[in-house]
Every structure is written in structure tokens, then in C-alpha cells.
Design an enzyme around this catalytic site. Structure first.
Site, PDB file in Angstrom:
ATOM      1  CG  ASN A  89      65.806  23.283  93.524  1.00  0.00           C
ATOM      2  OD1 ASN A  89      65.252  23.385  92.437  1.00  0.00           O
ATOM      3  ND2 ASN A  89      65.589  22.288  94.353  1.00  0.00           N
ATOM      4  CE  LYS A 109      62.881  25.294  96.491  1.00  0.00           C
ATOM      5  NZ  LYS A 109      63.307  25.552  97.885  1.00  0.00           N
ATOM      6  CG  ASP A 169      62.703  26.610 103.656  1.00  0.00           C
ATOM      7  OD1 ASP A 169      63.724  26.081 103.166  1.00  0.00           O
ATOM      8  OD2 ASP A 169      62.051  26.089 104.580  1.00  0.00           O
ATOM      9  CG  PHE A 207      61.545  20.837  90.986  1.00  0.00           C
ATOM     10  CD1 PHE A 207      61.870  21.072  92.309  1.00  0.00           C
ATOM     11  CD2 PHE A 207      60.898  21.849  90.282  1.00  0.00           C
ATOM     12  CE1 PHE A 207      61.567  22.283  92.921  1.00  0.00           C
ATOM     13  CE2 PHE A 207      60.603  23.070  90.880  1.00  0.00           C
ATOM     14  CZ  PHE A 207      60.932  23.286  92.201  1.00  0.00           C
ATOM     15  N   GLY A 208      61.126  17.643  92.541  1.00  0.00           N
ATOM     16  CA  GLY A 208      60.781  17.322  93.927  1.00  0.00           C
ATOM     17  C   GLY A 208      59.670  16.295  94.018  1.00  0.00           C
TER      18      GLY A 208
END
Length: 200
Positions: free
Chosen positions: A9, A12, A70, A152-153
Site C-alpha cells: 500500500n 502506508k 494491519d 488515503f483510504g
């Protein structure tokens, strides 16, 4: 020792590399190429460990530290969704945009313009003969209208506690100091320092 990230990602990778500035931080894909890791754990911590262990075993070397994260957002009013399924909320291989749109749709279905929410980050560190797991959290609220192009996300719909702007609107430097991932990585950093001194 190199720090190998058990993630591809880009958001990240960028955040972690910025925190470990001065260290050699490499996404596992640069060494192993594409690799499907099945996240079968029932918690963020379990999935972080699965990813870190898998990459460490595939590397088959004793001169690297593997770090995995995670993380995800949980909305109590939606029964904790998306939780550990945050990265695949809209289905396997879903884009950030698709996941975001699904959560927005769920909030609108319930008539929730804003509602309490929190992010969780579990960071696993695996090195020769050693495993560590730390967590970080960020509380705030989810809103039903995305704001901002940063991050992001789910960042455009999350407003951290004590702020009136979303993570998509906040300066990245502020986000790093308050984020769930930043808090977990701050706990992981001395662990990595210790491991580096042991295996230097």
C-alpha cells in the site's frame, strides 16, 4: 539491518518511510515481487502477525527486520464495520474509493450525518528469533460527506477528536503526530532500535 515492509500500500509505505527517515525501508514487493497473503485472523493484531511472519519466512534471510501494519476504521453504529475488513470492505481487490463509497452509503442509509468512529493500527515486528506486536488508536467521528484530497483510504470522512477538519484536509505532519499508525509506529521504533543493536 534493512526494514522490510509487509505491505504494498503506497500510502502506508510513504507514512512508515517518513517516520523511519534515515533507515533503509523497502516494501517486500521490491524483493519478492507480488505475493498474496491471506488475512485469516480475527483481529488487527492477528492479521499483522500473519503478514509479517509470511514475508519473513519467504525472505529466508537473517539480515532483515519485517514490519507489518494491519489497520482500519470501526463505526460502532454500524456494528463495528468495516473493522478488520476495511481494506476489502467493498469486496476483494476493492479500491480505496470503492471502500470509502460503501461506508458513505451505509452512513446515509442509517441517516447518520456524523457518528463516533475510531481507527485501530496493529504493528507487528518479526526478526530472527523475535516477534513483537503493538497497537495505536485514534478516536473521532465519521461523516457522510467526504472532504479533502489528502491522505488515503477513509481519511476524507474521518474527523479526529479535537479537530474540525478531516484527515483528508489536515496537514500530513499533523496527521503523523495524532494517527493510530503513528502512535503504533512510535511504540515499534524503540523495538526496532533494540533489534538492530542485537543483530548489528
Amino acid at each position: 539491518m534493512k526494514i522490510i515492509l509487509a505491505t504494498s500500500n503506497r500510502g502506508k509505505v510513504r507514512e512508515i518511510a517518513e517516520l523511519f527517515e534515515g533507515d533503509e525501508v523497502i516494501p517486500f514487493t521490491e524483493i519478492l515481487g507480488p505475493l498474496e497473503i491471506e488475512e485469516t485472523g480475527e483481529s488487527f493484531g492477528a492479521n499483522a502477525l500473519i503478514k509479517a511472519r509470511t514475508v519473513f519466512e519467504k525472505l529466508g534471510r537473517d539480515d532483515a527486520i519485517v514490519l507489518s501494519d494491519d489497520s482500519g476504521i470501526s463505526v460502532p453504529a454500524l456494528g463495528g464495520e468495516p473493522g478488520i475488513y476495511s481494506a476489502r470492505y467493498a469486496g476483494a481487490g476493492a479500491t480505496d474509493r470503492a471502500n470509502l463509497e460503501k461506508l458513505v452509503a451505509k452512513l446515509k442509509e442509517r441517516g447518520l450525518k456524523e457518528t463516533p468512529a475510531h481507527y485501530t493500527a496493529a504493528v507487528a515486528v518479526v526478526a530472527p528469533g523475535a516477534e513483537y506486536l503493538v497497537h495505536g488508536w485514534m478516536h473521532g467521528k465519521a461523516i457522510d460527506t467526504p472532504r479533502g484530497e489528502g491522505g488515503f483510504g477513509y481519511d476524507p470522512i474521518f474527523i479526529p477528536e479535537g479537530y474540525d477538519r478531516t484527515l483528508g484536509e489536515l496537514d500530513p505532519a499533523i496527521k503523523r503526530t495524532i494517527s493510530h499508525r503513528g502512535r503504533a509506529l512510535a511504540l515499534a521504533k524503540p523495538i526496532i532500535g533494540m533489534l538492530r543493536s542485537l543483530y548489528a
